[in-house]
Design an enzyme around this catalytic site. Sequence first.
Site, PDB file in Angstrom:
ATOM      1  N   ASN B  10       0.806  -1.217   0.000  1.00 35.29           N
ATOM      2  CA  ASN B  10       0.000   0.000   0.000  1.00 35.29           C
ATOM      3  C   ASN B  10       0.834   1.260   0.000  1.00 35.29           C
ATOM      4  OD1 ASN B  10       0.809  -0.311   2.794  1.00 35.29           O
ATOM      5  ND2 ASN B  10      -0.548   1.418   3.113  1.00 35.29           N
ATOM      6  N   LYS B 205       8.182 -10.744   1.076  1.00 32.52           N
ATOM      7  CA  LYS B 205       9.042  -9.607   1.423  1.00 32.52           C
ATOM      8  C   LYS B 205       9.221  -9.461   2.926  1.00 32.52           C
ATOM      9  CE  LYS B 205       6.220  -5.894   2.611  1.00 32.52           C
ATOM     10  NZ  LYS B 205       5.019  -6.710   2.630  1.00 32.52           N
ATOM     11  N   LYS B 263       3.657 -11.832   8.931  1.00 36.18           N
ATOM     12  CA  LYS B 263       4.319 -10.668   9.539  1.00 36.18           C
ATOM     13  C   LYS B 263       4.659 -10.942  11.000  1.00 36.18           C
ATOM     14  CE  LYS B 263       1.995  -7.077   6.827  1.00 36.18           C
ATOM     15  NZ  LYS B 263       2.913  -7.118   5.695  1.00 36.18           N
TER      16      LYS B 263
END
Lengths: 313, 313
Positions: B10, B205, B263
């Site tokens: 985002n 990532k 995450k």
Amino acid sequence: MRVVVALGGNALLRRGQALTAANQRANVRVAAGALAEIARKHDLIISHGNGPQVGLLALQSAAFKNVEDYPLDVLGAETEGMIGYIIEQELANELPDSDIATLLTQIEVAANDPAFQAPSKPIGPLYTKSEAERLAATHGWAVAPDGSGYRRVVPSPRPRRIFEISVIELLVNKGVIVICAGGGGIPVVVREDGSMIGVEAVVDKDRASALLACELKADAFLMLTDVAAVWDRWGEPGARAIHHAAPGAIRAMSFDPGSMAPKVEAACNFAEAIGGIVGIGALNDAAAILRGEAGTTIAIGAEGISFHGTEPT
Amino acid sequence: MRVVVALGGNALLRRGQALTAANQRANVRVAAGALAEIARKHDLIISHGNGPQVGLLALQSAAFKNVEDYPLDVLGAETEGMIGYIIEQELANELPDSDIATLLTQIEVAANDPAFQAPSKPIGPLYTKSEAERLAATHGWAVAPDGSGYRRVVPSPRPRRIFEISVIELLVNKGVIVICAGGGGIPVVVREDGSMIGVEAVVDKDRASALLACELKADAFLMLTDVAAVWDRWGEPGARAIHHAAPGAIRAMSFDPGSMAPKVEAACNFAEAIGGIVGIGALNDAAAILRGEAGTTIAIGAEGISFHGTEPT
């Protein structure tokens, strides 16, 4: 010695080959052998062209209709990633114990560079005249004759400053092999408020590489291509391959403005500004060119012009 | 402090926006303000995602029929150029006196990683079920449900080693802001003869950034997204935003495997291995997250779990 090598398009793609990732990798694998031979003895900085690649990405971007076309500065950045990656990986396979860095490079150009009014740098594939006219009409491209066909042409402003030069210098000083200024660097203008913005152009890689070699005060600057040397009267009867030349002597000769003339100009500018040696010739002869045994070398210490196979004139 | 920031998708593209260069630039311009605030006080290393971008380049490559499709490793390298360029340029406009380097990054993955047999990482745009089925048939893609539609999915092997880590360390030690490991790094396997070759995959990532933060022994690792914090029971009655958590305590909770779970896993792995602080939260809160005043922070010194607006449990 600190050596800057500018890889010509043929290091990535031979004339007539399809511009696939596999073909580029196979050609770079060969180039990596020649580059490794230099890197084992000298500090090496590698730049490369991107004309066919940036043209391909523009065609791919235009072919996918759902998202508006990407501008040339962003496509140029993509080619720095694509080509830098393949070079870095294949060079690492030759030199597994070396540190190699591929650095995104932005180069300042003047917003009022006359090149923006006169697109001249060919990118992408060769078209027939009718294909080129259709593409010019549908995409708003400028096209121009190139060899046996036509190609898209884009503005090619002069490089003025390499934004990442201090990082490049830092890495070279630490013994890192640096791949940078790919495709001539991404052209950027500095606006009145001091901020940067990319522009729709492609900087000539030989000019950008000469600037890089000057700013790094390189001892040698090699422009490697698929021609073994600079030829006097190329394609004419009595043509001769130039071996050694002084900048003043070779500047007085005339060369094809589409290929050898900008290389000779970049060579002379570097040799006169820095006093280093410039070599122009075939990729596979890289190490021999650096020793003055192959290709064309240009240096301020040279006397006049000498030709391969003859004594100095 | 040495701070690694992983920028979520985002930061480059808001949900529902078209993936144009102009939209990416406008979003990165906002992100650059938040990043600059950190860089003025700390050493900053930036990584970023590339899911939408690598998907777009794959679609562009497939749409242009004259040249065979480019493999995912090369497309990933293109996105490192594209996204790194926009981040570097906009960050340089915020920090004109800083040195910034965007470094192509290759990450080793295992050739026998089970992810190659079970593609799971969504890339590219959202499709309807029938569009997705048609694309799967015509391109040989794997597709999977994602939110309200379907997306292409590709293998997402675990990152094991960052090839350029010593160059990254060198630059960070010299005060250079480094943009690296874009899109999770380009996935590469090491063959039996020791040579490297890229593979058709996209590394997560957050995992790659956690590895980067570990290898750099970062003091802090921020994963910035468009959600203000990690929520306990997200979307359910009584959902609460987690403020501070010990790795052991947050590991015992369950999160959406498609977004927050990786995450939280990456966060705990880093906190436990290095002892640094991890923050997860909104891009605009970056500096406040680093001060422990916003988002969710995870650290081995934390006691259990505390929620925003409440006392520690």
